[in-house]
Design a protein around this motif. Structure first.
Motif, PDB file in Angstrom:
ATOM      1  N   GLY A 109       0.823  -1.188   0.000  1.00 57.75           N
ATOM      2  CA  GLY A 109       0.000   0.000   0.000  1.00 57.75           C
ATOM      3  C   GLY A 109       0.863   1.244   0.000  1.00 57.75           C
ATOM      4  N   VAL A 110       0.258   2.373  -0.353  1.00 56.14           N
ATOM      5  CA  VAL A 110       0.983   3.637  -0.349  1.00 56.14           C
ATOM      6  C   VAL A 110       1.549   3.920   1.037  1.00 56.14           C
ATOM      7  N   SER A 111       0.786   3.579   2.077  1.00 53.65           N
ATOM      8  CA  SER A 111       1.243   3.827   3.439  1.00 53.65           C
ATOM      9  C   SER A 111       2.569   3.128   3.710  1.00 53.65           C
ATOM     10  N   GLU A 112       2.693   1.888   3.270  1.00 55.38           N
ATOM     11  CA  GLU A 112       3.931   1.141   3.497  1.00 55.38           C
ATOM     12  C   GLU A 112       5.089   1.735   2.704  1.00 55.38           C
ATOM     13  N   ILE A 113       4.839   2.076   1.440  1.00 57.72           N
ATOM     14  CA  ILE A 113       5.895   2.626   0.594  1.00 57.72           C
ATOM     15  C   ILE A 113       6.370   3.974   1.128  1.00 57.72           C
ATOM     16  N   VAL A 114       5.431   4.859   1.442  1.00 58.79           N
ATOM     17  CA  VAL A 114       5.794   6.175   1.964  1.00 58.79           C
ATOM     18  C   VAL A 114       6.490   6.031   3.316  1.00 58.79           C
ATOM     19  N   GLY A 115       6.028   5.093   4.131  1.00 59.63           N
ATOM     20  CA  GLY A 115       6.662   4.879   5.422  1.00 59.63           C
ATOM     21  C   GLY A 115       8.125   4.498   5.297  1.00 59.63           C
ATOM     22  N   ARG A 116       8.461   3.746   4.258  1.00 57.95           N
ATOM     23  CA  ARG A 116       9.847   3.317   4.059  1.00 57.95           C
ATOM     24  C   ARG A 116      10.758   4.477   3.687  1.00 57.95           C
ATOM     25  N   LEU A 117      10.209   5.489   3.016  1.00 61.27           N
ATOM     26  CA  LEU A 117      11.016   6.628   2.566  1.00 61.27           C
ATOM     27  C   LEU A 117      10.713   7.897   3.358  1.00 61.27           C
ATOM     28  N   ALA A 118       9.963   7.773   4.444  1.00 63.51           N
ATOM     29  CA  ALA A 118       9.510   8.960   5.178  1.00 63.51           C
ATOM     30  C   ALA A 118      10.670   9.816   5.658  1.00 63.51           C
ATOM     31  N   ASN A 119      11.726   9.192   6.147  1.00 63.40           N
ATOM     32  CA  ASN A 119      12.856   9.971   6.653  1.00 63.40           C
ATOM     33  C   ASN A 119      13.498  10.790   5.539  1.00 63.40           C
ATOM     34  N   GLU A 120      13.625  10.191   4.362  1.00 57.62           N
ATOM     35  CA  GLU A 120      14.237  10.893   3.232  1.00 57.62           C
ATOM     36  C   GLU A 120      13.300  11.949   2.648  1.00 57.62           C
ATOM     37  N   MET A 121      12.013  11.854   2.925  1.00 56.35           N
ATOM     38  CA  MET A 121      11.062  12.849   2.436  1.00 56.35           C
ATOM     39  C   MET A 121      11.096  14.129   3.261  1.00 56.35           C
ATOM     40  N   MET A 122      11.620  14.061   4.476  1.00 60.15           N
ATOM     41  CA  MET A 122      11.685  15.241   5.333  1.00 60.15           C
ATOM     42  C   MET A 122      12.876  16.124   4.977  1.00 60.15           C
ATOM     43  N   THR A 123      12.746  17.410   5.285  1.00 61.11           N
ATOM     44  CA  THR A 123      13.887  18.315   5.195  1.00 61.11           C
ATOM     45  C   THR A 123      14.774  18.106   6.420  1.00 61.11           C
TER      46      THR A 123
END
Length: 232
Positions: A109-123
């Protein structure tokens, strides 16, 4: 000539033709440049091509193939906060549009994919703020209909007016029917995958949301400041 390759997604598909920046090996000294290049690679595309890029990146991740995390994270952040238009219609975020167009090809799911890259998505500032957050947080999520369904969403906020907007106005614009609700919970910082300051939404990402047993319903507000977009 392009060759089809087997995929664990249950059907053969063309291999993703990703821009070079996403295939670079990670290099800490080049991280800022990779982030900028990832943003530019996303922004130069049309809305349709951006959806294709996000689809290819997700499939690449699901196939456990290496990607440049800084470039992918920066492209994912834009895909999370911007909205595509196809045929004159708005399709939510680029992630939700990719899910629709992929027609069930994603195993995660999108939640799992975004969760895996969440740290890199932050400034860098957002990562620092999250690391310095020690006290429990009060978070809110607005929606319509069944509280159990609303609580499963990954996008929450510390700003009740933001949650109120999505409960009473945003989803109605999309034709959603049901009683507007605001759910709230107290969470520990360890539950938070990311804090986003963009769009003035005080957004908190909680992969897979919260169990409905952990939330309470609070009254909606009668006055809410206008907002134009978002994914709370």
């Amino acid at each position: 000539m392009k060759h089809f390759v087997p995929s664990k997604h249950g059907a053969e598909r063309l291999p993703p033709s990703l821009p070079e920046v996403f295939l670079r090996a990670d290099a800490p000294k080049r991280m800022n440049q990779d982030r900028e290049d990832g943003q530019n690679a996303f922004l130069i595309l049309t809305d349709e091509a951006r959806i294709g890029l996000i689809t290819d990146l997700i499939m690449h991740l699901e196939d456990m193939k290496p990607l440049n995390t800084a470039a992918t994270g920066s492209a994912f952040r834009l895909a999370w906060e911007l909205e595509p238009y196809l045929g004159g219609k708005r399709l939510g975020t680029y992630f939700s549009a990719a899910e629709i167009i992929s027609a069930g090809r994603f195993e995660s799911g999108v939640s799992e994919i975004v969760g895996r890259l969440a740290n890199e998505m932050m400034t860098a500032d957002e990562r620092r703020r999250l690391s310095e957050t020690k006290a429990p947080l009060i978070v809110y999520r607005g929606g319509v209909g069944d509280p159990a369904s609303i609580s499963q969403g990954m996008s929450w906020t510390t700003d009740i007016s933001c949650a109120d907007f999505y409960a009473r106005k945003w989803l109605v614009r999309w034709g959603a029917a049901g009683e507007p609700r605001i759910l709230s919970s107290q969470i520990e910082p360890e539950v938070v995958a990311a804090m986003f300051d963009g769009r003035d939404e005080s957004e908190i990402l909680i992969p897979n949301g919260l169990p409905v047993e952990r939330v309470v319903e609070v009254p909606t507000l009668s006055d809410v400041k206008p907002r134009s977009s978002g994914s709370c």
